[in-house]
Design a protein around this motif. Structure first.
Motif, PDB file in Angstrom:
ATOM      1  N   GLY A  30      64.451  47.647 -22.349  1.00 46.90           N
ATOM      2  CA  GLY A  30      64.886  46.251 -22.341  1.00 46.90           C
ATOM      3  C   GLY A  30      63.981  45.373 -21.494  1.00 46.90           C
ATOM      4  N   ILE A  31      63.607  45.860 -20.319  1.00 45.86           N
ATOM      5  CA  ILE A  31      62.705  45.100 -19.438  1.00 45.86           C
ATOM      6  C   ILE A  31      61.341  44.915 -20.091  1.00 45.86           C
ATOM      7  N   ASP A  40      62.816  34.593 -28.936  1.00 48.40           N
ATOM      8  CA  ASP A  40      63.471  34.826 -30.230  1.00 48.40           C
ATOM      9  C   ASP A  40      63.370  36.289 -30.642  1.00 48.40           C
ATOM     10  N   THR A  41      62.192  36.876 -30.424  1.00 45.36           N
ATOM     11  CA  THR A  41      61.994  38.289 -30.766  1.00 45.36           C
ATOM     12  C   THR A  41      62.888  39.180 -29.911  1.00 45.36           C
ATOM     13  N   ALA A  42      62.964  38.868 -28.621  1.00 50.78           N
ATOM     14  CA  ALA A  42      63.805  39.647 -27.711  1.00 50.78           C
ATOM     15  C   ALA A  42      65.279  39.528 -28.090  1.00 50.78           C
ATOM     16  N   LYS A  43      65.688  38.307 -28.502  1.00 48.83           N
ATOM     17  CA  LYS A  43      67.088  38.102 -28.911  1.00 48.83           C
ATOM     18  C   LYS A  43      67.404  38.912 -30.163  1.00 48.83           C
ATOM     19  N   SER A  44      66.476  38.921 -31.119  1.00 48.24           N
ATOM     20  CA  SER A  44      66.662  39.691 -32.355  1.00 48.24           C
ATOM     21  C   SER A  44      66.732  41.186 -32.047  1.00 48.24           C
ATOM     22  N   PHE A  45      65.838  41.646 -31.161  1.00 46.26           N
ATOM     23  CA  PHE A  45      65.845  43.053 -30.751  1.00 46.26           C
ATOM     24  C   PHE A  45      67.185  43.407 -30.100  1.00 46.26           C
ATOM     25  N   VAL A 220      71.079  44.284 -23.203  1.00 42.77           N
ATOM     26  CA  VAL A 220      71.314  43.328 -22.121  1.00 42.77           C
ATOM     27  C   VAL A 220      70.014  42.997 -21.393  1.00 42.77           C
ATOM     28  N   PHE A 221      69.249  44.018 -21.041  1.00 39.44           N
ATOM     29  CA  PHE A 221      68.027  43.790 -20.266  1.00 39.44           C
ATOM     30  C   PHE A 221      66.949  43.073 -21.074  1.00 39.44           C
ATOM     31  N   ALA A 222      67.021  43.147 -22.404  1.00 42.28           N
ATOM     32  CA  ALA A 222      66.018  42.493 -23.245  1.00 42.28           C
ATOM     33  C   ALA A 222      66.131  40.969 -23.198  1.00 42.28           C
ATOM     34  N   ILE A 223      67.329  40.449 -22.966  1.00 43.80           N
ATOM     35  CA  ILE A 223      67.526  38.991 -23.015  1.00 43.80           C
ATOM     36  C   ILE A 223      67.866  38.389 -21.655  1.00 43.80           C
ATOM     37  N   ARG A 224      67.972  39.213 -20.632  1.00 42.04           N
ATOM     38  CA  ARG A 224      68.302  38.690 -19.304  1.00 42.04           C
ATOM     39  C   ARG A 224      67.142  38.906 -18.341  1.00 42.04           C
ATOM     40  N   ASP A 225      66.765  37.854 -17.645  1.00 45.15           N
ATOM     41  CA  ASP A 225      65.770  37.996 -16.580  1.00 45.15           C
ATOM     42  C   ASP A 225      66.538  38.380 -15.325  1.00 45.15           C
ATOM     43  N   LEU A 226      66.567  39.671 -15.067  1.00 46.24           N
ATOM     44  CA  LEU A 226      67.419  40.195 -14.005  1.00 46.24           C
ATOM     45  C   LEU A 226      67.058  39.617 -12.641  1.00 46.24           C
ATOM     46  N   ASN A 227      65.772  39.451 -12.369  1.00 41.07           N
ATOM     47  CA  ASN A 227      65.348  38.928 -11.065  1.00 41.07           C
ATOM     48  C   ASN A 227      65.889  37.516 -10.828  1.00 41.07           C
ATOM     49  N   ASP A 228      65.699  36.636 -11.852  1.00 41.70           N
ATOM     50  CA  ASP A 228      66.189  35.260 -11.721  1.00 41.70           C
ATOM     51  C   ASP A 228      67.712  35.226 -11.629  1.00 41.70           C
ATOM     52  N   LEU A 229      68.355  36.080 -12.448  1.00 43.72           N
ATOM     53  CA  LEU A 229      69.804  36.099 -12.503  1.00 43.72           C
ATOM     54  C   LEU A 229      70.399  36.521 -11.161  1.00 43.72           C
ATOM     55  N   ILE A 388      76.536  36.081 -15.315  1.00 41.35           N
ATOM     56  CA  ILE A 388      76.532  37.320 -14.521  1.00 41.35           C
ATOM     57  C   ILE A 388      77.716  38.213 -14.880  1.00 41.35           C
ATOM     58  N   ASP A 389      78.584  37.742 -15.774  1.00 44.00           N
ATOM     59  CA  ASP A 389      79.831  38.459 -16.045  1.00 44.00           C
ATOM     60  C   ASP A 389      79.601  39.870 -16.577  1.00 44.00           C
TER      61      ASP A 389
END
Length: 417
Positions: A30-31, A40-45, A220-229, A388-389
């Motif tokens: 995901g990362i 868009d590609t990450a969202k589709s994945f 989840v990790f594909a569409i979330r920037d964990l560091n920023d979040l 963050i939920d």
């Protein structure tokens, strides 16, 4: 084959190990997708890979209704009379409501102590993201509460996996079967055999668990920037982790008080269900596996089959802690002052309303939104915690599993079963 090779094969074939490896690989994939591909590609994945988790959860949902019905009816029939059902039911509800109240108090204590919502900047929050959750609160009423408890059709209840409704029907059916006695034995025996077949199905379904967890984590990790979040929500998430850790300590201490040295044995049995619930954010996904593990731990099937379905409706400790925490956090963010009396009233409201929406998707958020509306807190504030939920849900789902495993084990010990 050498002893070392045999041990290595046994280690890799362990379900817990497979799930942990799947979580790690899913996070890495995901990362990688998030960092190297367009949004868009990450969202589709993400949408496509999450289907693996959907398949696993639907496989589990496929067997929950027949498992609850068959095991609960057989369990009540084996208990033999209304007095035994009332005695165990009374102990169960006493435990559930006490645990729920403690969980709510822990959430209330830490959110007031750490005050993660105070001074929060609301300018960048898109309140439109909360629309779907807010809409679900429209039918949140006394009528909605009753409709989620009393089934109008057992077929409809089973089709919708309304566990609490299935429990109500099964209790009546089991008590009727027990009162008839020998005449009902062929039916009870048939349901008993059916429950063992369904538990065998559980073994087949659980082989897909690592793949389901892999899909859920990667998506989840594909569409979330964990560091920023985590940077944006550091105070909220850090405060929540302190609260949920406190709840775990309390639950484990209470478990040790009642179970003594058996507590470590219980934890070994439920580690796989805990990790599956954590990875899929679904305590429902481990209901069949938890049933199997608690029976392997030594709790009689009649106790497990009676306690777990009730627990999944009344004893969601992680969710309860989160509900007070999130509700008061939103009030803090909007500068809404809540005195001690109002907060205690909120606890009672949450205690009652949370029991009426068993089986509702994202139930914790729906209850939080409805509670905010009752106490004049801006309902659109639910948008503050939506990003963050998912990560909070991982922890509260695992906590729900721990709470129900403890409740079932302790009541089983009280009943000398």
């Amino acid at each position: 084959m050498t002893t070392t090779q045999t041990q290595k094969k046994s280690f890799l074939s362990n379900l817990t190990v497979q799930i942990l490896i799947a979580m790690l690989l899913g996070a890495l994939l995901g990362i990688f997708i998030h960092n190297n591909y367009a949004e868009d590609t990450a969202k589709s994945f993400s949408d496509n890979i999450k289907m693996l988790a959907t398949i696993f959860i639907r496989l589990v949902q496929m067997i929950i209704s027949p498992l609850v019905f068959t095991t609960l009816v057989v369990g009540i029939a084996k208990l033999g009379d209304i007095k035994a059902v009332g005695r165990i039911g009374g102990k169960a509800l006493g435990w559930f409501f006490t645990a729920s109240f403690i969980s709510l108090l822990i959430g209330m204590f830490w959110v007031n102590t750490l005050q993660p919502g105070v001074g929060l900047k609301l300018g960048n929050i898109d309140v439109s993201t909360a629309t779907e959750v807010v809409e679900k609160t429209d039918g949140f009423s006394a009528q909605n509460f009753v409709e989620h408890i009393i089934p109008k059709s057992i077929i409809e209840a089973m089709a919708n996996n309304e566990i609490l409704q299935i429990v109500i029907f099964s209790i009546f059916f089991g008590l009727a079967a027990a009162s008839i006695g020998a005449t009902a034995k062929p039916v009870v025996n048939a349901l008993d055999k059916a429950s063992h077949i369904i538990l065998k199905m559980v073994n087949y379904v659980m082989k897909f668990a690592p793949i389901g967890v892999f899909g859920a984590i990667a998506g989840v990790f594909a569409i979330r920037d964990l560091n920023d979040l985590l940077l944006t929500y550091a105070k909220f998430f850090g405060s929540f982790l302190i609260g949920i850790s406190t709840l775990w300590i309390v639950l484990l201490l209470i478990g040790y008080i009642f179970l003594k040295n058996s507590m470590s044995k219980l934890l070994k049995h439920i580690v796989s269900p805990l990790i599956i619930a954590f990875g899929t954010t679904s305590s429902e996904a481990v209901f069949p596996k938890l049933t199997e593990e608690l029976e392997s731990f030594g709790i009689k099937d009649k106790i497990v089959s009676f306690m777990l379905p009730l627990g999944y409706s009344f004893n969601l400790d992680g969710s309860m802690m989160y509900m007070t925490f999130a509700s008061i956090f939103i009030a803090q963010a909007y500068g809404v002052s809540l005195d001690f009396g109002t907060q205690m009233t909120m606890l009672v409201v949450l205690m009652l309303t949370s029991k009426g929406i068993a089986g509702v998707p994202r139930a914790s958020l729906v209850v939080v939104a409805a509670t905010c509306g009752m106490f004049k807190i801006p309902v659109e504030g639910i948008a503050l915690i939506l990003p963050i939920d998912h990560f909070c849900d991982m922890f509260r789902s695992a906590t729900n599993v721990l709470g129900n495993a403890l409740a079932t084990s302790v009541v089983g010990k009280w009943e000398k079963e």
